[in-house]
Design a protein around this motif. Structure first.
Motif, PDB file in Angstrom:
ATOM      1  N   ASP A  56      15.447 -49.328 -23.342  1.00  6.71           N
ATOM      2  CA  ASP A  56      15.320 -47.776 -24.042  1.00  6.71           C
ATOM      3  C   ASP A  56      14.449 -48.183 -25.481  1.00  6.71           C
ATOM      4  N   ALA A  57      14.677 -49.305 -25.882  1.00  6.19           N
ATOM      5  CA  ALA A  57      13.935 -49.653 -27.319  1.00  6.19           C
ATOM      6  C   ALA A  57      12.376 -49.938 -26.926  1.00  6.19           C
ATOM      7  N   LEU A  58      12.374 -50.464 -25.905  1.00  2.97           N
ATOM      8  CA  LEU A  58      10.744 -50.969 -25.391  1.00  2.97           C
ATOM      9  C   LEU A  58      10.059 -49.519 -25.200  1.00  2.97           C
ATOM     10  N   ALA A  59      10.781 -48.599 -24.507  1.00  6.74           N
ATOM     11  CA  ALA A  59      10.391 -47.203 -24.270  1.00  6.74           C
ATOM     12  C   ALA A  59      10.214 -46.485 -25.651  1.00  6.74           C
ATOM     13  N   LYS A  60      11.142 -46.314 -26.466  1.00  2.49           N
ATOM     14  CA  LYS A  60      10.941 -45.681 -27.575  1.00  2.49           C
ATOM     15  C   LYS A  60       9.678 -46.358 -28.554  1.00  2.49           C
ATOM     16  N   ASN A  61       9.432 -47.536 -28.450  1.00  2.00           N
ATOM     17  CA  ASN A  61       8.309 -48.349 -29.239  1.00  2.00           C
ATOM     18  C   ASN A  61       7.229 -48.375 -28.383  1.00  2.00           C
ATOM     19  N   GLY A  62       7.070 -47.840 -27.135  1.00  2.00           N
ATOM     20  CA  GLY A  62       5.975 -47.988 -26.175  1.00  2.00           C
ATOM     21  C   GLY A  62       5.535 -46.930 -25.602  1.00  2.00           C
ATOM     22  N   VAL A  63       5.179 -47.001 -24.392  1.00  2.00           N
ATOM     23  CA  VAL A  63       4.810 -45.820 -23.476  1.00  2.00           C
ATOM     24  C   VAL A  63       5.506 -45.926 -22.235  1.00  2.00           C
ATOM     25  N   ARG A  64       5.987 -44.756 -21.770  1.00  2.00           N
ATOM     26  CA  ARG A  64       6.921 -44.603 -20.773  1.00  2.00           C
ATOM     27  C   ARG A  64       5.965 -43.887 -19.434  1.00  2.00           C
ATOM     28  N   GLY A 257      12.480 -34.762 -21.850  1.00  2.00           N
ATOM     29  CA  GLY A 257      11.044 -34.256 -21.475  1.00  2.00           C
ATOM     30  C   GLY A 257      10.691 -35.090 -20.379  1.00  2.00           C
ATOM     31  N   LEU A 258      11.262 -35.854 -19.737  1.00  2.00           N
ATOM     32  CA  LEU A 258      10.660 -36.872 -18.685  1.00  2.00           C
ATOM     33  C   LEU A 258      10.407 -35.828 -17.452  1.00  2.00           C
ATOM     34  N   ILE A 259      10.984 -34.837 -17.022  1.00  2.00           N
ATOM     35  CA  ILE A 259      10.449 -34.283 -16.193  1.00  2.00           C
ATOM     36  C   ILE A 259      10.110 -32.700 -16.402  1.00  2.00           C
ATOM     37  N   ASP A 260       9.590 -32.040 -15.734  1.00  2.00           N
ATOM     38  CA  ASP A 260       9.283 -30.670 -15.806  1.00  2.00           C
ATOM     39  C   ASP A 260      10.487 -29.806 -15.491  1.00  2.00           C
ATOM     40  N   PRO A 261      10.836 -28.866 -16.108  1.00  2.00           N
ATOM     41  CA  PRO A 261      12.090 -27.994 -15.553  1.00  2.00           C
ATOM     42  C   PRO A 261      11.865 -27.159 -14.344  1.00  2.00           C
ATOM     43  N   SER A 380       9.138 -45.056  -9.682  1.00  6.07           N
ATOM     44  CA  SER A 380       9.678 -46.215 -10.434  1.00  6.07           C
ATOM     45  C   SER A 380       9.763 -45.903 -11.856  1.00  6.07           C
ATOM     46  N   PRO A 381      10.864 -46.595 -12.639  1.00  9.69           N
ATOM     47  CA  PRO A 381      10.486 -46.553 -13.928  1.00  9.69           C
ATOM     48  C   PRO A 381       8.899 -47.336 -14.471  1.00  9.69           C
ATOM     49  N   GLY A 382       8.530 -47.073 -15.307  1.00  7.98           N
ATOM     50  CA  GLY A 382       7.431 -47.713 -15.898  1.00  7.98           C
ATOM     51  C   GLY A 382       7.292 -47.792 -17.210  1.00  7.98           C
ATOM     52  N   ILE A 383       7.550 -49.013 -17.813  1.00 10.37           N
ATOM     53  CA  ILE A 383       7.483 -48.817 -19.352  1.00 10.37           C
ATOM     54  C   ILE A 383       6.385 -50.163 -19.803  1.00 10.37           C
ATOM     55  N   VAL A 384       5.817 -49.859 -20.732  1.00 14.63           N
ATOM     56  CA  VAL A 384       5.032 -50.605 -21.219  1.00 14.63           C
ATOM     57  C   VAL A 384       4.997 -50.883 -23.061  1.00 14.63           C
ATOM     58  N   ILE A 390      -0.753 -51.122 -28.680  1.00 15.38           N
ATOM     59  CA  ILE A 390      -0.477 -49.588 -28.607  1.00 15.38           C
ATOM     60  C   ILE A 390      -0.194 -49.070 -29.941  1.00 15.38           C
ATOM     61  N   PRO A 391      -1.441 -47.894 -30.222  1.00 16.93           N
ATOM     62  CA  PRO A 391      -1.011 -47.198 -31.482  1.00 16.93           C
ATOM     63  C   PRO A 391       0.093 -46.761 -31.649  1.00 16.93           C
ATOM     64  N   LYS A 392       0.719 -46.755 -32.935  1.00 15.69           N
ATOM     65  CA  LYS A 392       2.005 -46.374 -33.239  1.00 15.69           C
ATOM     66  C   LYS A 392       2.117 -44.708 -32.978  1.00 15.69           C
ATOM     67  N   SER A 393       1.215 -44.133 -32.955  1.00 14.30           N
ATOM     68  CA  SER A 393       1.180 -42.643 -32.503  1.00 14.30           C
ATOM     69  C   SER A 393       1.739 -42.429 -31.010  1.00 14.30           C
ATOM     70  N   ARG A 394       1.470 -43.335 -30.376  1.00 14.50           N
ATOM     71  CA  ARG A 394       1.935 -43.289 -28.937  1.00 14.50           C
ATOM     72  C   ARG A 394       3.237 -43.688 -28.538  1.00 14.50           C
ATOM     73  N   ASN A 395       3.869 -44.331 -29.705  1.00 19.75           N
ATOM     74  CA  ASN A 395       5.401 -44.801 -29.363  1.00 19.75           C
ATOM     75  C   ASN A 395       6.111 -43.631 -29.023  1.00 19.75           C
ATOM     76  N   GLY A 396       6.983 -43.957 -27.860  1.00 22.73           N
ATOM     77  CA  GLY A 396       7.790 -43.116 -27.363  1.00 22.73           C
ATOM     78  C   GLY A 396       7.139 -41.872 -26.437  1.00 22.73           C
ATOM     79  N   SER A 397       5.875 -42.116 -26.125  1.00 20.18           N
ATOM     80  CA  SER A 397       5.299 -40.971 -25.481  1.00 20.18           C
ATOM     81  C   SER A 397       5.318 -41.121 -23.802  1.00 20.18           C
TER      82      SER A 397
END
Length: 541
Positions: A56-64, A257-261, A380-384, A390-397
């Motif tokens: 979860d921390a990788l995703a929060k500070n990276g891209v999902r 916000g992972l999926i569209d309602p 699949s989950p895909g976390i980078v 990765i720009p900090k502005s992208r963290n958690g995106s």
């Protein structure tokens, strides 16, 4: 004096800029982590309730990635990841059975018309290491220490505990006895993989080379086994049943916000009984099975956390690209009844399978599972993570552009400034079919020109932009607008016949090109989705 001071300042500035430039051009370390049978919804950052704070921390500070796809099954996904081509092109169109030279797509091993990520990055100056489950033909002589990996610690196929006869281990090509003094007593492979990953990282650091680590976990593949205390921490938490768990995960996915309602929850497979129809003893059994699975996933996360901490302690984390994916969707084998065997289910020597009921929750909100080409089988989950890149502005995106396991080769070539060969060891090499995902890390458009294709056991699909044409082995073709309806509830093949025809023509050409063949077997958990939807659309609500 002023001139001397200015000269010193100028020299200092030049050296500083030169150092900064060299640092900016430094090749990143790369860690590719592959989970085994982990479903789209099993991680906390993908809507799951199982505690996975490190991922979860990788995703929060990276891209999902919301639309990261695998090849529907373990061996094919591994072949595609390692080679950057479709499994059939690599010779692994099914599993490890060799159908002979007249069936080139089904030789059960990586063929010589492929190169591995280890071979390619080694040529680019990387120290290369592989740890974990290989499963692309070791029994037939295709071994990782001869396919580009400088260091290796692996199991040919899988296994968790020290006393599992199938858990064979090889260190740099040498077979180890399960009770060797080189290994800790009562070892557990989820922990061993991290132990040896860090040992190889230290060896790489000593060479002053960037490193590639391919870490292929066998968790959470059956037999599901974990420490008893960790299993007990989850017992009783799943007595509400699989319908309730699916709904809870679905609601969290929307909230994240992972999926569209607009994507409604797919219907429960009719082969799965309603939880309330089970006896109390059955509910207790299935609760325990899911507790064991949760413990396996939680322990996997802890092990990955230990690897991350090790990279940080060594000062390597910030310039290391970590890419985490799974090889297929949740596993419904052997059907609703699951498997629950042994004097102490979940302990070393026992045999526990998740089963179809909980696989429904694992693949939330999608239809189908491992083996299949509806979204539940291939999503699949895909976390980078890459703090320096990765720009900090992208963290958690969330990254919504589709990605595929074949893209990993092209991505690593891009990151490492390597060259993908057309000829290797005097053999012609298939061109890679993937695209680099590096632009997506940065929030840019991918350069995908071709559709993404699937075929496994007669289950098939093609994805081109927002359009997906799909059919399981015995089904009629269905057409879905994945942007509006990713849970695949509204078949548009009748209302959009030209689009369906165009995609079908492209699929059939690809099918011939890769030498795919029909598959006769069906599975007890399979249910024709065409029949289900014709029967009652309302059950999807």
């Amino acid at each position: 004096m002023i001139r001397i001071v200015c000269s010193k300042l100028l020299l200092s500035l030049v050296l500083t800029l030169s150092f900064a430039s060299s640092q900016g051009q430094k090749k990143p370390n790369i860690v590719v982590i592959l989970a085994d049978d982990l479903g789209f919804a099993d991680l906390g950052c993908y809507g799951g309730e199982i505690p996975t704070p490190n991922l979860d921390a990788l995703a929060k500070n990276g891209v999902r990635f919301t639309n990261f796809y695998n090849a529907a099954r373990c061996c094919p996904s591994r072949a595609a990841l390692l080679s950057g081509v479709y499994p059939h092109q690599a010779g692994v169109g099914h599993m490890m059975n060799d159908k002979g030279p007249d069936h080139p797509a089904y030789r059960g091993r990586l063929n010589n018309n492929t190169v591995t990520i280890g071979e390619v990055l080694k040529q680019a100056g990387y120290f290369t290491a592989m740890v974990g489950k290989w499963h692309v033909g070791q029994e037939q002589g295709v071994v990782l220490w001869k396919r580009g990996f400088d260091r290796s610690f692996n199991a040919p196929a899988g296994g968790f505990y020290y006393n599992d006869k199938k858990a064979q281990l090889f260190l740099n090509g040498n077979k180890l006895a399960n009770d060797t003094s080189l290994l800790p007593e009562n070892w557990y492979t989820t922990d061993l993989w991290t132990d040896y990953s860090l040992k190889f990282v230290d060896e790489a650091k000593a060479t002053e080379k960037p490193f590639l680590l391919y870490l292929a976990h066998n968790a959470p593949h059956f037999p599901l086994q974990a420490p008893e205390s960790e299993i007990n921490a989850f017992k009783g938490k799943y007595l509400e049943g699989w319908e309730a768990l699916r709904k809870q995960r679905y609601e969290r996915q929307i909230k994240l916000g992972l999926i569209d309602p607009a994507w409604k929850l797919s219907p429960l497979n009719p082969n799965v009984p309603k939880w309330d129809s089970l006896s109390e003893a059955e509910k207790q059994k299935f609760d325990h099975i899911m507790a064991i699975y949760a413990a396996v996933v939680s322990h996997l996360d802890k092990s990955i956390g230990r690897l991350i901490d090790g990279l940080k302690q060594r000062g390597l984390f910030d310039n290391t690209v970590i890419l985490f994916v799974s090889d297929n969707g949740g596993n419904a084998e052997p059907g609703f009844e699951a498997r629950y065997e042994g004097d102490q289910p979940g302990a070393a020597g026992s045999a526990v399978f998740l089963g179809q009921g909980w696989a429904e929750a694992s693949c939330t909100p999608f239809w189908a599972y491992k083996h299949h080409t509806h979204e539940g089988g291939i999503a699949s989950p895909g976390i980078v993570s890459w703090p320096d890149g990765i720009p900090k502005s992208r963290n958690g995106s969330f990254e919504k552009q589709p990605a595929h396991v074949t893209d990993i080769m092209a991505t690593l070539v891009d990151l490492s400034n390597a060259t993908y060969p057309s000829v290797y060891k005097e053999e012609a090499i298939h061109p890679t079919v993937g695209v680099s995902l590096k632009p997506a890390f940065l929030g840019q458009q991918l350069k995908r020109q071709e559709p993404i294709f699937w075929e496994h056991e007669g289950n098939k699909a093609i994805l081109d932009g927002k359009w997906k044409l799909v059919a399981e082995n015995t089904e009629e073709w269905q057409l879905y607008d994945i942007e509006k309806d990713r849970s695949e509830l509204h078949d548009l093949s009748t209302s959009e016949p030209e689009i369906a025809k165009k995609l079908l023509n492209r699929y059939e050409a690809w099918y011939q090109q890769i030498h795919a063949e029909p598959f006769k077997k069906t599975f007890p958990w399979f249910y024709d989705y065409n029949k289900l939807k014709r029967k009652d659309f309302s059950i999807a609500q």
